[in-house]
Design a protein around this motif. Sequence first.
Motif: not given
Length: 381
Positions: A250, A258-259, A239-240, A321-322, A255, A318
């Motif tokens: 996760e 990254w968001r 996912y990353e 991440t996947k 997250l 972003h």
Amino acid sequence: MKKLSLYFHFPFCVKRCRYCDFVSYPGRDRSFHLKYKEAVFEEIALKVVEENLQGRELTTIYLGGGTPSLLLPEDVEEILNYLQCFFTFSSSIEITMEVNPETVNREKINSFRKAGVNRLSVGVQSFNPRFLRFLGRASSLEQIENVLLQIKKARYPSWNLDLLYSLPFQSFSEWQKEVECALAYHPPHLSIYNLTLSPLVPLYQLVKYHPRIFPSLDEEALYFEWAMEKLEREGYKHYEISNFAQPGAECRHNLNYWREGEYLGVGVSAWSYLEGRRQKNTSSLKNYLKRIEEGKSPLTFQEKLEPYQKLAEDIILHLRTKEGIETSYLLARYQREEVENKLKCLEYLFQEGFIIKEAERFYLSKKGILVANQIFQEVLD
């Protein structure tokens, strides 16, 4: 009111690893640990007022270091209780603590769980005693194996295991064995990093003067590509760039980074991101304690990101991440002309096979993941 994550930096450790360039201090005693904890409490109270954070909802807390597992469970309970004086805890809050195996036992692991920690991140790095010695790790293989078994028995909702690759004289088969050893414990989450050495660390002289004892760039790519495929076959979601998780495991704290979520960092050298401002505390422990004692902010750096900076950073975070990045997301937040310039860059990277494009969404291909830093530099330029 926007949600918030909090990072608490505990900079003390048993010994300094030979590859580590984090702000950490080995060999301090418990009395100093407690003095530092009280200073961080003062900083929290100060920043809550300065940043108008009273009552904000915390969705994640991360106790990092250093080696925060040097703290006692009652210290952790006190930290969490103190935070609740200022913040509201989400009903599903994720509370992570970094753990080094030499600092915990079964009783301590269970007591951290009772204190409120519901996720652990274990600094294993290697299951090979030769590599543990080379890296200067304080833990033995026996301690590592015991701690992983105890964590499984304690039934933590989630936990992570860190591994390093691209170690000197590390063969492909040795790396395969490392991943197999990790999988034997069925960790819900795995973080895999290549050994990167700063000029400030002791091992840098080896890579500077004897680079051939380390795997080549092509070998590094082979090691990581094999790990990606192996973990995906075992049911892990990549996912990353460096992180793999079983479904639902996760790391929500990372997250949030990254968001482009907001976070408050407390403690020496900690970073914050609030209202579009990036902030950093002093990296000097002495200076940090002095400033707090004088009732002053420990911040030594602060900047308000310009829209073009924020746009590039948003895309890069972003792309780690996947999920990738969507055109509609960018157009809703930034000027069309600036977005279109960056989309041209993404389209070029798509044509070169470094990015996958699905409708309006862009994300890194496996080829792109292997050269992610170069991709990010293209986006910045």
